[in-house]
Design an enzyme around this catalytic site. Structure first.
Site, PDB file in Angstrom:
ATOM      1  N   TRP A  90     -78.566  20.541  36.782  1.00 50.01           N
ATOM      2  CA  TRP A  90     -78.027  20.971  35.484  1.00 50.01           C
ATOM      3  C   TRP A  90     -77.513  22.396  35.542  1.00 50.01           C
ATOM      4  O   TRP A  90     -76.506  22.722  34.919  1.00 50.01           O
ATOM      5  CB  TRP A  90     -79.049  20.771  34.362  1.00 50.01           C
ATOM      6  N   ASP A 159     -80.935  26.635  28.868  1.00 53.65           N
ATOM      7  CA  ASP A 159     -80.789  25.206  28.590  1.00 53.65           C
ATOM      8  C   ASP A 159     -82.180  24.577  28.564  1.00 53.65           C
ATOM      9  O   ASP A 159     -82.736  24.232  29.597  1.00 53.65           O
ATOM     10  CB  ASP A 159     -79.920  24.570  29.681  1.00 53.65           C
ATOM     11  N   LYS A 183     -84.014  14.215  24.859  1.00 53.80           N
ATOM     12  CA  LYS A 183     -85.079  14.195  25.854  1.00 53.80           C
ATOM     13  C   LYS A 183     -86.449  14.325  25.190  1.00 53.80           C
ATOM     14  O   LYS A 183     -87.311  13.498  25.374  1.00 53.80           O
ATOM     15  CB  LYS A 183     -84.897  15.339  26.862  1.00 53.80           C
TER      16      LYS A 183
HETATM   17  C1  LIG Z   1     -79.894  15.807  29.968  1.00 52.56           C
HETATM   18  C2  LIG Z   1     -79.613  17.227  30.217  1.00 52.56           C
HETATM   19  C3  LIG Z   1     -78.352  17.795  29.974  1.00 52.56           C
HETATM   20  C4  LIG Z   1     -77.182  16.979  29.471  1.00 52.56           C
HETATM   21  O1  LIG Z   1     -77.399  16.671  28.152  1.00 52.56           O
HETATM   22  P1  LIG Z   1     -76.291  15.947  27.241  1.00 52.56           P
HETATM   23  O2  LIG Z   1     -76.884  16.136  25.875  1.00 52.56           O
HETATM   24  O3  LIG Z   1     -76.218  14.536  27.693  1.00 52.56           O
HETATM   25  O4  LIG Z   1     -75.014  16.673  27.425  1.00 52.56           O
HETATM   26  C5  LIG Z   1     -78.175  19.138  30.221  1.00 52.56           C
HETATM   27  N1  LIG Z   1     -79.173  19.903  30.665  1.00 52.56           N
HETATM   28  C6  LIG Z   1     -80.407  19.405  30.909  1.00 52.56           C
HETATM   29  C7  LIG Z   1     -81.493  20.322  31.401  1.00 52.56           C
HETATM   30  C8  LIG Z   1     -80.665  18.051  30.697  1.00 52.56           C
HETATM   31  O5  LIG Z   1     -81.885  17.552  30.927  1.00 52.56           O
END
Ligand SMILES: *Cc1c(COP(=O)(O)O)cnc(C)c1O
Length: 347
Positions: A90, A159, A183
């Site tokens: 990521w 993030d 998540k």
């Molecule tokens: C799943 C995830 C993403 C992508 O998320 P989307 O909402 O599908 O764009 C980005 N960063 C991390 C750490 C993730 O686990």
């Protein structure tokens, strides 16, 4: 996984939300019913994370992936460079998107060791002219989590997609925190952004209106129609979290769940987790079996006893157990028992 109590409540309120005669899905986002749902959700999130008053909370769409662009668009503020830490899949995506907007300085990377650890803070080569430093506190695919907030001299952008609300967090240490809700928070379609007020209002030229944090903040995330149903379900999850003892309660449970599973892996002599113990994730636990040929039978047998979504990410293979908030300790015990049983029969 979502808490069953939340799904039950959503089911009970599905056709008629509290005598309004409407499903939440049928409400105008500007009507008093939805506005009350939205306000309650924000207030509960602020309480859970103890968010300081000088931070805006945004309920957006576009996922964390849109934030990979929105962060540079909003946080560069006239500067030409940004620092990024590379700790996994990521991080890499965030870096490649940021390169469209600025000169990216990768302060350190663990790619050479397959993202199984995090480079020590004193090895990072930070650029004094960077507008901010971006990092990924929990690398969902690699199972690598930074358990401390790094100290840097510029605003931190993080993030938190797979770890927000898993434990208490000192929001005041950050410039911006973002997370795709799907998540650990609620349904897909909602993205939470928590951003410090003084960083707003200096977007790069050409930034689309929808991508301007200042516009979204001014309009209460209702510049256009927000993801109302996902916002409502996230609000129910916030209430559920408060009833579980808040984030301190979740931290205790999540730590116990993670320790149980890592112990089962380490003591098996059969399953393996490659991550440096100092950076093992509480949320995502990747593990491998001694022979890839066992992956398929492992997944099929796990499914037959109700243990679902254990396949690792397509980019790394093997298995991955995600221990998000709604997963109970008993669920992790069931997984550990199944793993021991499988080993006895196939090991
Ligand atoms: C799943 C995830 C993403 C992508 O998320 P989307 O909402 O599908 O764009 C980005 N960063 C991390 C750490 C993730 O686990």
């Amino acid at each position: 996984m979502l808490p069953e109590a939340v799904l039950e409540q959503a089911k009970a309120e599905m056709l008629d939300w509290r005598g309004s005669g409407m499903s939440v899905m049928e409400m105008s986002h500007r009507g008093k019913e939805f506005v009350s749902i939205a306000e309650r959700a924000e207030a509960d999130l602020r309480e859970l994370l103890d968010i300081p008053a000088n931070y805006k909370v945004l309920f957006l769409q576009g996922g964390a992936s849109s934030q990979f662009a929105m962060v540079p668009m909003n946080l560069l503020r006239g500067k030409a460079k940004a620092d990024y830490l590379n700790t996994g899949q990521w991080s890499k995506k965030a870096i490649s998107e940021a390169k469209k907007f600025c000169q990216v300085n990768v302060v350190a990377s663990s790619e050479a060791v397959n993202f199984t650890t995090v480079p020590a803070r004193d090895t990072w080569k930070c650029d004094p002219e960077a507008a901010y430093l971006h990092y990924t506190p929990n690398e969902t695919i690699n199972g690598v989590e930074m358990h401390r907030i790094p100290e840097v001299g510029v605003p931190l952008a993080a993030d938190f997609s797979s770890t927000l609300l898993s434990r208490p967090l000192d929001v005041s240490q950050f410039g911006v925190i973002y997370a795709g809700a799907q998540k650990n928070i609620g349904p897909a379609g909602l993205t939470i952004v928590i951003v410090r007020e003084d960083l707003l209002g200096q977007t790069v030229t050409g930034t689309p209106t929808m991508y301007d944090y200042a516009v979204q903040a001014k309009d209460g995330s209702m510049y256009n129609t927000p993801p109302t149903y996902a916002w409502y379900i996230a609000g129910l999850v916030f209430q559920w979290l408060k009833a579980q003892g808040g984030l301190a309660g979740m931290a205790a449970r999540n730590q116990a769940k993670a320790e149980l599973l890592y112990k089962a892996i380490d003591e098996s002599g059969f399953y393996k987790n490659p991550v440096d113990p100092a950076y093992r994730s509480w949320m995502n636990v990747p593990f491998t079996l001694p022979d890839e040929a066992l992956d398929k039978p492992f997944l099929a047998e796990a499914r037959s006893v109700g243990l679902l979504t254990l396949a690792g990410h397509r980019s790394v293979g093997g298995m991955r157990a995600s221990l998000y908030n709604a997963v109970p300790l008993d669920g992790v015990k069931a997984l550990a028992d199944f793993m021991a049983d499988f080993q006895k029969r196939r090991g």
